[in-house]
Structures are given as structure tokens and as C-alpha cells.
Design a protein around this motif. Structure first.
Motif, PDB file in Angstrom:
ATOM      1  N   GLN A 138      46.399  42.053  37.224  1.00  0.00           N
ATOM      2  CA  GLN A 138      46.382  40.662  36.731  1.00  0.00           C
ATOM      3  C   GLN A 138      44.996  40.201  35.866  1.00  0.00           C
ATOM      4  O   GLN A 138      45.202  39.755  34.863  1.00  0.00           O
ATOM      5  CB  GLN A 138      46.245  39.875  38.022  1.00  0.00           C
ATOM      6  N   LYS A 139      43.809  41.078  36.267  1.00  0.00           N
ATOM      7  CA  LYS A 139      42.705  40.881  35.507  1.00  0.00           C
ATOM      8  C   LYS A 139      42.922  41.310  34.032  1.00  0.00           C
ATOM      9  O   LYS A 139      42.451  40.757  33.131  1.00  0.00           O
ATOM     10  CB  LYS A 139      41.218  41.675  35.890  1.00  0.00           C
ATOM     11  N   GLU A 142      45.005  39.010  32.075  1.00  0.00           N
ATOM     12  CA  GLU A 142      44.172  37.804  31.692  1.00  0.00           C
ATOM     13  C   GLU A 142      43.215  38.037  30.592  1.00  0.00           C
ATOM     14  O   GLU A 142      42.268  37.199  30.226  1.00  0.00           O
ATOM     15  CB  GLU A 142      43.436  37.248  32.919  1.00  0.00           C
TER      16      GLU A 142
END
Ligand code: NAI
Length: 337
Positions: A138-139, A142
Motif C-alpha cells: 500500500q505504501k 501511495e
């Protein structure tokens, strides 16, 4: 449909754990059948889990109308055939990795999955469900570390299983296939490209028995992706401190490190030996949350009609790269995929 009736196949080291999860810890799952070629394991399923129907034959189990899905935790060399037969019998299929131990078998599975568009097929790349590795993904998505360009991933088992593992080499596909399939999958997932060339080295530094079956107890591999990015993938079967599986992703603006110290928990011990942590001892202790979450995801997907996010092609790629690493190690040269 508000519950999925499952039949588990294989009740060995990992199968018993999956069976326990499906019986007691996965809402929406009803474990109604179990299949194994070991009679004692079927007795265990009846006595410990109260499983109603037990089978010594996979074909007999998938002929039953009482199951909607099969959960394959059998020996790796049976996965391909059992996935195809399960889908042909109209069952949803979860299969442990590897999807197949030959590339041809993987292509056959891809064909069988494509021919059954109404059925769910999910492969057990459990690390994608590990909360920390999923958060890292997810990081990356992002943009937290900019553009990722290097993945370093290792799978390290404790030495106590090494002698035992030597006899599994002929059916497991060897150290690269058996231990690094998760690292290969993670590297592809994080980098978002396909591995195009590999160079692997290694040896039997502690247990000569691995060399006798053409395998190794410690290996390191360099991989280059089609987009020019890199992965360093390693494996060891000879650690003494614990199961030390960790991952590091370097990007243009930062680095993510996941599980670099394989701590059992958050307790640090300060005593006459110094300051230290105790370590997780096996893959299940490290990834137990992932095993539960992947089973829940398979069951929820069937109930909600949402297809799994891991595809049969992911299974084929992992096997192809596993083969290339094995070939590179044996032939001592760069292998292009
Ligand atoms: P195991 O040898 O302990 O158990 C294998 C089981 O398969 C036994 O219950 C045996 O009776 C059953 N079996 C074998 N042939 C069969 C057949 N033809 N029909 C029905 N049952 C059959 O092996 P283990 O360690 O439990 O591994 C099982 C699978 O799980 C392997 O494919 C392995 O790669 C995978 N695995 C995945 C892990 C992960 O991190 N996702 C970790 C450990 C294993």
C-alpha cells in the motif's frame, strides 16, 4: 450462498493448520470433508475437527455434491492435476504453492482456470496477506518511497529441519522452487514487472546431503526485470536463531524494511547474556495471520462473487523463475527467461 462447504486435501505439516482454521476460525467456511493418503490423518480430522466425510481418494471426494470448494494442501507434485480435476468437477479451488512443478503443468492449469470462468481459483501466496507486507505494498502504491528499483527478499529456515528436508527435494522442486517462490512473487508484486534474467549461486555448506540430491542449503540470486529494475533473492536452510524471512524494498525516495529482526514478540530481554529478543521458529509462527486472512479471502470471495486478486499467471511466473534459478545454479551461467 452464505457459507462455503469445503473439502481439504492433505493433512500434513501445513494441512492440519489450514484445516483447523477452516473448521474454527473462518466465518462462512464449513469444513465438511477431508482427503489424505495417510489413514491416521483422516482419523485426526474426524476425532479432532469432527469432519463428517473422509476420503482416501481425491477423485471420490470431488465427485461428492456435498462440497462447493476444495482446499489443496497436498504434496506439491500433485497440485497441477488436482487443480484441473477440481475445476472440471465444478468446485472452486484453493491451492497451496507451487501451482505446478513443471511449466507445462502451469500452462495446463491456466487453461483450466480460463475454461471455468464461474469458478474461483486462488493460489496460496500467503505473504500477500501478511499485514506488514500488504501495508508495504500500500505504501509503495501511495508513492511513499518514490519509484521502487530494488527488492531484497530472503527465506531462511532453521537448521533443525535440514536433514529432514533432503528427502523432500525430489518432490518439492528444490530450494529455489520450494523456498523462494514467495520471494519471487513478492519481488514481481512490488516492482510491477516481469523477471527477464537471473544468475544464481549457492552450495551445500553445512549439509552435504543436499549436494548429493543436486540441491543446496544456502543460495543467492541476482534477478533483473524487463523494466531494468533488480531483485536479490536468497535462501538458507541452516539458521540457528529462528525462521528469518524478511524483505527490503529500496525506492528513489526511501526504503521499506519488513521484519528484518524476526522477533517473536515485543519483549526485549536484558540479562547476563546481554540485550536480545527471542525469534519466531517456523513459517507458520511468522505468517499465521496471513494464512488465516488468505483463507477468509477465498471464502468471502466465493460468497460475495469477488474474484481473487492472485491469478494463475502469477503461479506460472513463479514456477518459470524458480526453474530459471535452478538452471542457473546447476549450469553456472546467466539464464534469460
Ligand atoms: P506434508 O508432506 O507434511 O503433507 C502432505 C500431505 O499431502 C499429507 O497429508 C499427504 O497425505 C497428502 N497427500 C499426498 N499425496 C496425496 C494425494 N495424492 N491425495 C491426497 N492427499 C495427498 O507437506 P506440507 O509441508 O504440509 O506441505 C504441503 C504443501 O503446502 C506443499 O505443496 C508445500 O509447498 C506447501 N507449503 C506452503 C507453505 C507456505 O508458506 N505457503 C509452507 C509449507 C508448505
Amino acid at each position: 450462498m452464505n457459507e462455503v462447504r469445503l473439502g481439504i486435501v492433505g493433512l500434513g505439516r501445513l494441512g492440519k493448520r489450514h484445516a483447523h482454521n477452516l473448521r474454527y476460525r473462518v466465518p462462512g467456511a464449513r469444513l465438511v470433508a477431508a482427503c489424505s493418503v495417510v489413514p491416521d490423518e483422516l482419523t485426526w480430522a474426524r476425532d479432532e475437527l469432527g469432519v463428517e466425510n473422509t476420503y482416501d481418494s481425491y477423485d471420490k471426494m470431488i465427485a461428492s455434491d456435498e462440497i462447493d470448494a476444495v482446499f489443496l494442501v497436498s504434496t506439491s507434485s500433485f497440485h497441477g492435476e488436482q487443480i484441473k480435476a477440481g475445476l472440471a468437477a465444478g468446485k472452486h479451488v484453493f491451492s497451496e504453492k507451487p501451482m505446478g512443478v513443471t511449466i507445462e503443468e502451469c500452462h495446463d492449469v491456466e487453461g483450466a482456470v480460463a475454461a471455468a470462468p464461474n469458478l474461483h481459483f486462488q493460489l496460496g501466496f500467503v505473504r500477500r496477506f501478511d499485514p506488514s507486507l500488504a501495508y508495504a505494498k500500500q505504501k509503495i502504491d501511495e508513492g511513499a518511497i518514490g519509484e521502487p528499483f530494488l527488492v531484497r527478499a530472503q527465506t531462511v529456515d532453521t537448521d533443525e529441519f535440514a536433514e529432514f528436508q533432503i528427502k523432500f527435494v525430489p518432490n518439492s522442486g528444490g530450494i529455489f522452487m520450494d523456498m523462494n517462490s514467495h520471494d519471487i512473487d513478492l519481488a514481481r508484486w512490488f516492482i510491477g514487472s516481469e523477471i527477464k534474467s537471473v544468475y544464481a549461486i549457492g552450495g551445500s555448506y553445512v549439509h552435504p546431503g543436499f549436494a548429493e540430491v543436486n540441491d543446496a542449503d544456502n543460495t543467492v540470486a541476482l534477478c533483473q526485470f524487463e523494466n531494468g529494475k533488480m531483485a536479490v533473492i536468497s535462501a538458507s536452510r541452516t539458521a540457528f536463531h529462528g525462521h528469518d524471512t524478511h524483505t527490503e524494498i529500496t525506492g528513489s525516495k526511501g526504503i521499506l524494511k519488513i521484519g528484518m529482526t524476526p522477533s517473536k514478540n515485543r519483549v526485549e530481554i536484558f540479562d547476563d547474556k546481554g540485550a536480545r529478543v527471542e525469534c519466531v521458529q517456523d513459517f507458520y509462527e511468522r505468517f499465521h495471520e496471513g494464512f488465516l486472512l488468505e483463507a477468509q479471502s477465498f471464502v468471502n470471495g466465493i460468497i460475495d462473487g469477488v474474484k481473487p486478486s492472485i491469478f494463475a499467471t502469477d503461479g506460472t511466473r513463479a514456477t518459470e523463475v524458480g526453474f530459471a534459478l535452478t538452471q542457473s545454479f546447476k549450469e553456472k551461467r546467466v539464464v534469460e527467461l
